[in-house]
Scaffold this motif. Structure first.
Motif, PDB file in Angstrom:
ATOM      1  N   ARG A   6      -9.983  27.892  39.973  1.00 20.15           N
ATOM      2  CA  ARG A   6      -8.963  27.099  40.563  1.00 20.15           C
ATOM      3  C   ARG A   6      -8.913  27.303  42.110  1.00 20.15           C
ATOM      4  N   LYS A   7      -9.121  28.419  42.657  1.00 17.93           N
ATOM      5  CA  LYS A   7      -8.887  28.391  44.058  1.00 17.93           C
ATOM      6  C   LYS A   7     -10.021  27.558  44.685  1.00 17.93           C
ATOM      7  N   LEU A   8     -11.102  27.407  44.302  1.00 16.48           N
ATOM      8  CA  LEU A   8     -12.267  26.727  44.824  1.00 16.48           C
ATOM      9  C   LEU A   8     -11.944  25.229  44.534  1.00 16.48           C
ATOM     10  N   LEU A   9     -11.341  24.918  43.581  1.00 21.55           N
ATOM     11  CA  LEU A   9     -10.924  23.577  43.178  1.00 21.55           C
ATOM     12  C   LEU A   9      -9.648  23.070  44.360  1.00 21.55           C
ATOM     13  N   ASP A  10      -8.846  23.903  44.499  1.00 18.42           N
ATOM     14  CA  ASP A  10      -7.994  23.565  45.525  1.00 18.42           C
ATOM     15  C   ASP A  10      -8.475  23.600  46.905  1.00 18.42           C
ATOM     16  N   ALA A  11      -9.417  24.339  47.384  1.00 18.89           N
ATOM     17  CA  ALA A  11     -10.018  24.077  48.609  1.00 18.89           C
ATOM     18  C   ALA A  11     -10.846  22.695  48.539  1.00 18.89           C
ATOM     19  N   ARG A  12     -11.462  22.376  47.478  1.00 19.09           N
ATOM     20  CA  ARG A  12     -12.240  21.288  47.409  1.00 19.09           C
ATOM     21  C   ARG A  12     -11.488  19.816  47.635  1.00 19.09           C
ATOM     22  N   GLU A  13     -10.157  20.004  46.775  1.00 25.26           N
ATOM     23  CA  GLU A  13      -9.032  19.061  47.164  1.00 25.26           C
ATOM     24  C   GLU A  13      -8.508  18.888  48.386  1.00 25.26           C
ATOM     25  N   THR A 103     -11.938  35.168  56.234  1.00 24.66           N
ATOM     26  CA  THR A 103     -13.288  34.918  55.843  1.00 24.66           C
ATOM     27  C   THR A 103     -14.031  36.241  55.261  1.00 24.66           C
ATOM     28  N   LYS A 104     -13.142  37.189  54.979  1.00 22.91           N
ATOM     29  CA  LYS A 104     -13.416  38.489  54.533  1.00 22.91           C
ATOM     30  C   LYS A 104     -14.313  38.126  53.044  1.00 22.91           C
ATOM     31  N   ASP A 105     -14.062  37.082  52.419  1.00 15.32           N
ATOM     32  CA  ASP A 105     -14.591  37.058  50.854  1.00 15.32           C
ATOM     33  C   ASP A 105     -15.938  36.102  51.021  1.00 15.32           C
ATOM     34  N   ILE A 106     -16.389  35.755  52.119  1.00 14.02           N
ATOM     35  CA  ILE A 106     -17.605  34.844  52.263  1.00 14.02           C
ATOM     36  C   ILE A 106     -18.625  35.644  52.405  1.00 14.02           C
ATOM     37  N   ARG A 107     -19.643  35.684  51.612  1.00 16.16           N
ATOM     38  CA  ARG A 107     -20.891  36.313  51.559  1.00 16.16           C
ATOM     39  C   ARG A 107     -21.783  35.512  52.539  1.00 16.16           C
ATOM     40  N   TYR A 142     -19.039  32.794  47.939  1.00 12.20           N
ATOM     41  CA  TYR A 142     -18.021  33.583  48.200  1.00 12.20           C
ATOM     42  C   TYR A 142     -18.247  34.848  47.135  1.00 12.20           C
ATOM     43  N   PHE A 143     -18.277  36.018  47.574  1.00 13.15           N
ATOM     44  CA  PHE A 143     -18.202  37.124  46.625  1.00 13.15           C
ATOM     45  C   PHE A 143     -17.262  37.018  45.412  1.00 13.15           C
ATOM     46  N   ARG A 144     -18.143  37.308  44.197  1.00 13.15           N
ATOM     47  CA  ARG A 144     -17.574  36.959  43.034  1.00 13.15           C
ATOM     48  C   ARG A 144     -16.152  37.538  42.679  1.00 13.15           C
ATOM     49  N   ASP A 145     -16.034  38.746  43.099  1.00 13.01           N
ATOM     50  CA  ASP A 145     -14.367  39.409  43.016  1.00 13.01           C
ATOM     51  C   ASP A 145     -13.420  38.728  43.737  1.00 13.01           C
ATOM     52  N   SER A 146     -13.748  37.662  44.421  1.00 11.51           N
ATOM     53  CA  SER A 146     -12.739  36.815  45.017  1.00 11.51           C
ATOM     54  C   SER A 146     -12.264  35.621  44.381  1.00 11.51           C
ATOM     55  N   ASP A 150      -7.020  32.917  47.515  1.00  8.67           N
ATOM     56  CA  ASP A 150      -6.896  31.759  48.200  1.00  8.67           C
ATOM     57  C   ASP A 150      -8.352  31.485  48.916  1.00  8.67           C
ATOM     58  N   LYS A 151      -8.700  29.999  49.203  1.00 11.54           N
ATOM     59  CA  LYS A 151      -9.956  29.577  49.793  1.00 11.54           C
ATOM     60  C   LYS A 151      -9.491  28.537  50.771  1.00 11.54           C
ATOM     61  N   THR A 152      -8.395  28.109  50.612  1.00 11.71           N
ATOM     62  CA  THR A 152      -7.969  26.746  51.385  1.00 11.71           C
ATOM     63  C   THR A 152      -7.486  27.278  52.907  1.00 11.71           C
TER      64      THR A 152
END
Length: 287
Positions: A6-13, A103-107, A142-146, A150-152
């Motif tokens: 869902r959080k990546l879908l939100d960012a995509r939208e 940006t902490k969750d970005i690998r 993104y690290f998988r534990d995130s 939120d990604k938006t």
């Protein structure tokens, strides 16, 4: 089965709606033949998959959720500036290197800044480069534990525009109160504050010297002991120093609004609260 969380879908939208990127150019889940990597969930990873084995955050957070976002090329006018994929990608990598909270969750980020060379920023410092498809799209892992975080916010921040203290100093001049002193009647804020602070220190030093002499003379006339004279002088000097600090803080506060007004006249698309916050930080750094 691999799914788009869902959080990546939100960012995509958000990217599709606000950046103007075509829907078919913003991807999360890899195609049917895609195996391994962050575009795949647990059911489609491969042996020694780098998106799992190189980080505890990925091993512990592994589910069937994809953990990557691809963004295709775009160009859009936002206020007085034009944003596009390359500018965004360069900005994003700078934010990652600076370690900003969003940006902490970005690998990793695989991108190009010149349209001919593919680069990779890897938080773990393990991988570099990428295939030529990244000349026309930017990949964010993104690290998988995130998965559920939120990604938006990051994409909103770029679109709204950051205002740095450097931007403020490079675009504004202040009229000196005493325009006859020095070589120029107008100065950039940083230079102005440095000049004004030095001027204030000189005035304070002169005042302290006069005060010390007067205090010593009065004490001597009254027959005070040397230690009493020293205590009286120190007290007055401390009081004068505190008054100076208070005056400098007030002066910095009074500068915020007129500087912000001038910047917003140049670019009314900027957020005033962010502009003022940047100015305050800049003033604090130069005090």
């Amino acid at each position: 089965m691999t799914y788009a969380p869902r959080k990546l879908l939100d960012a995509r939208e958000y990217i599709i709606a606000k950046y103007g990127v075509p829907a078919n150019a913003v991807g999360i889940v890899g195609g049917p033949d895609h195996q391994g990597g962050y575009h795949c969930g647990a059911d489609r990873t491969v042996n020694n998959d780098y998106s799992v084995v190189e980080s505890d955050r990925d091993r512990k957070g592994l589910t069937d959720a994809a953990a990557a976002l691809d963004i295709g090329t775009f160009s859009k006018k936002v206020g007085s500036r034009t944003i596009n994929l390359r500018k965004f990608s360069v900005w994003l990598v700078k934010q990652c290197r600076a370690g900003t909270a969003d940006t902490k969750d970005i690998r990793e980020v695989i991108y190009t800044e010149n349209g001919s060379t593919v680069k990779r920023w890897d938080r773990l410092g393990i991988r570099s480069g990428g295939d030529d498809s990244h000349l026309w799209h930017t990949h964010i892992s993104y690290f998988r534990d995130s998965e559920k975080r939120d990604k938006t916010a990051l994409f909103k921040r770029y679109l709204e525009g950051d205002v740095s203290a450097k931007d403020v100093w490079n675009g504004y001049f202040i009229d000196k109160i005493d325009q006859d002193s020095g070589s120029s009647p107008r100065m950039r804020p940083e230079s102005y504050l440095a000049w004004n602070h030095e001027y204030a220190k000189q005035q304070l030093a002169q005042g302290r010297e006069i005060l010390a002499n007067q205090t010593a003379m009065m004490a001597a006339i009254k027959g005070a002991k040397p230690e009493e004279i020293q205590t009286a002088v120190r007290t007055e000097l401390d009081r004068a120093a505190e008054t100076d600090r208070t005056e400098r803080a007030t002066e910095r506060t009074e500068l915020v609004s007129p500087i912000a007004d001038a910047i917003l006249r140049l670019d009314d698309s900027l957020d005033r609260s962010k502009v003022e916050e940047a100015i305050r930080k800049g003033l604090e750094q130069t005090s």
